[in-house]
Design a protein around this motif. Sequence first.
Motif: not given
Length: 143
Positions: A12-14, A21-22, A44-45, A83-84
Amino acid sequence: MTSARFPRSARVRAKPDFDRIFQHGRRVALPVLALHWQSSQDAPRLGLAVSRKVDPHAVGRNRIKRVLRDTFRHLRAELAAGDYVVVARSPAARADSAELAAALRGLLQRCGALAPAALPLSPATGTMPAASPSVPTPDSGRG
Protein backbone atom coordinates in the motif's frame (compact mmCIF):
# COMPACT_ATOMS: atom_id res chain seq x y z
CA MET A 1 5.09 -23.17 -4.16
CA THR A 2 4.35 -19.46 -4.33
CA SER A 3 7.03 -16.85 -4.67
CA ALA A 4 8.38 -15.34 -1.46
CA ARG A 5 9.16 -12.01 -3.14
CA PHE A 6 7.60 -8.78 -1.93
CA PRO A 7 6.77 -6.87 -5.16
CA ARG A 8 5.54 -3.28 -5.36
CA SER A 9 2.07 -4.57 -6.18
CA ALA A 10 1.98 -6.08 -2.67
CA ARG A 11 2.45 -2.70 -0.99
CA VAL A 12 0.00 0.00 0.00
CA ARG A 13 1.85 3.10 -1.20
CA ALA A 14 -0.54 5.91 -2.13
CA LYS A 15 -1.91 8.39 0.40
CA PRO A 16 -5.52 7.91 -0.81
CA ASP A 17 -5.19 4.17 -0.12
CA PHE A 18 -3.90 4.82 3.41
CA ASP A 19 -6.70 7.34 4.01
CA ARG A 20 -9.36 4.89 2.74
CA ILE A 21 -8.07 2.09 5.01
CA PHE A 22 -7.85 4.36 8.06
CA GLN A 23 -11.35 5.81 7.50
CA HIS A 24 -13.32 2.79 6.33
CA GLY A 25 -11.29 -0.18 7.54
CA ARG A 26 -11.39 -2.04 10.83
CA ARG A 27 -8.75 -1.95 13.56
CA VAL A 28 -7.17 -4.22 16.17
CA ALA A 29 -4.28 -3.24 18.38
CA LEU A 30 -1.62 -4.40 20.80
CA PRO A 31 0.72 -2.20 22.85
CA VAL A 32 3.42 -2.71 20.21
CA LEU A 33 1.44 -2.50 16.94
CA ALA A 34 -1.94 -1.50 15.57
CA LEU A 35 -3.40 -3.13 12.47
CA HIS A 36 -5.91 -1.40 10.18
CA TRP A 37 -7.39 -3.57 7.45
CA GLN A 38 -10.00 -3.52 4.75
CA SER A 39 -11.01 -6.55 2.72
CA SER A 40 -10.86 -6.43 -1.06
CA GLN A 41 -10.78 -8.76 -4.04
CA ASP A 42 -7.07 -8.16 -4.66
CA ALA A 43 -4.13 -10.07 -3.25
CA PRO A 44 -3.00 -9.03 0.26
CA ARG A 45 -1.12 -5.71 0.37
CA LEU A 46 0.89 -4.22 3.23
CA GLY A 47 1.35 -0.61 4.25
CA LEU A 48 3.62 0.50 7.09
CA ALA A 49 3.54 3.59 9.28
CA VAL A 50 6.52 4.00 11.61
CA SER A 51 6.87 7.59 12.78
CA ARG A 52 9.75 9.42 14.43
CA LYS A 53 7.78 9.30 17.67
CA VAL A 54 8.31 5.53 17.69
CA ASP A 55 12.09 5.82 17.22
CA PRO A 56 13.90 9.06 16.46
CA HIS A 57 16.67 7.14 14.65
CA ALA A 58 16.15 6.05 11.05
CA VAL A 59 18.07 2.83 11.72
CA GLY A 60 15.53 1.78 14.35
CA ARG A 61 12.53 2.69 12.19
CA ASN A 62 14.00 0.79 9.23
CA ARG A 63 14.64 -2.30 11.39
CA ILE A 64 10.99 -2.33 12.48
CA LYS A 65 9.79 -1.99 8.89
CA ARG A 66 12.21 -4.66 7.64
CA VAL A 67 10.99 -7.20 10.23
CA LEU A 68 7.31 -6.45 9.55
CA ARG A 69 7.78 -6.67 5.76
CA ASP A 70 9.62 -9.97 6.06
CA THR A 71 6.97 -11.46 8.36
CA PHE A 72 4.17 -10.31 6.04
CA ARG A 73 6.04 -11.66 3.00
CA HIS A 74 6.23 -15.13 4.58
CA LEU A 75 2.54 -15.08 5.61
CA ARG A 76 1.18 -13.51 2.43
CA ALA A 77 0.15 -16.79 0.77
CA GLU A 78 -1.98 -17.71 3.83
CA LEU A 79 -3.69 -14.31 4.24
CA ALA A 80 -7.18 -13.33 3.22
CA ALA A 81 -7.41 -10.83 0.36
CA GLY A 82 -7.31 -7.21 1.49
CA ASP A 83 -5.22 -4.21 2.43
CA TYR A 84 -3.35 -4.20 5.74
CA VAL A 85 -1.69 -1.16 7.30
CA VAL A 86 0.50 -1.72 10.35
CA VAL A 87 1.12 1.26 12.62
CA ALA A 88 4.07 0.86 14.97
CA ARG A 89 3.76 2.20 18.51
CA SER A 90 6.50 3.39 20.87
CA PRO A 91 7.18 -0.03 22.51
CA ALA A 92 8.08 -1.38 19.05
CA ALA A 93 11.43 0.41 19.28
CA ARG A 94 12.38 -1.75 22.30
CA ALA A 95 10.93 -5.00 20.93
CA ASP A 96 13.25 -7.50 19.31
CA SER A 97 12.56 -9.03 15.91
CA ALA A 98 10.82 -12.13 17.28
CA GLU A 99 8.45 -10.01 19.39
CA LEU A 100 7.55 -7.81 16.41
CA ALA A 101 6.92 -10.84 14.19
CA ALA A 102 4.80 -12.51 16.88
CA ALA A 103 2.80 -9.31 17.41
CA LEU A 104 2.04 -9.01 13.69
CA ARG A 105 1.07 -12.68 13.46
CA GLY A 106 -1.20 -12.30 16.50
CA LEU A 107 -2.94 -9.24 15.06
CA LEU A 108 -3.51 -10.99 11.74
CA GLN A 109 -5.03 -13.95 13.60
CA ARG A 110 -7.24 -11.68 15.74
CA CYS A 111 -8.65 -9.91 12.70
CA GLY A 112 -9.41 -13.24 11.03
CA ALA A 113 -7.03 -12.79 8.11
CA LEU A 114 -4.79 -15.65 9.22
CA ALA A 115 -5.89 -19.01 10.58
CA PRO A 116 -4.73 -19.65 14.16
CA ALA A 117 -1.68 -21.85 14.50
CA ALA A 118 -2.54 -25.47 15.17
CA LEU A 119 -2.02 -26.56 18.74
CA PRO A 120 0.24 -29.56 19.31
CA LEU A 121 -1.64 -32.76 19.93
CA SER A 122 -1.46 -34.18 23.43
CA PRO A 123 -0.41 -37.82 23.77
CA ALA A 124 -2.90 -38.31 26.64
CA THR A 125 -6.26 -39.79 25.72
CA GLY A 126 -8.23 -38.33 28.63
CA THR A 127 -8.61 -34.80 29.82
CA MET A 128 -7.38 -35.38 33.36
CA PRO A 129 -4.49 -37.42 34.71
CA ALA A 130 -5.28 -40.69 36.42
CA ALA A 131 -5.91 -40.40 40.17
CA SER A 132 -3.13 -41.73 42.33
CA PRO A 133 -4.08 -44.27 45.00
CA SER A 134 -4.63 -42.67 48.35
CA VAL A 135 -2.06 -43.45 51.01
CA PRO A 136 -3.41 -43.60 54.56
CA THR A 137 -1.93 -41.03 56.88
CA PRO A 138 -1.13 -41.75 60.56
CA ASP A 139 -4.10 -39.60 61.65
CA SER A 140 -6.64 -41.31 59.41
CA GLY A 141 -7.23 -44.29 61.77
CA ARG A 142 -8.09 -42.23 64.84
CA GLY A 143 -11.57 -41.01 65.45
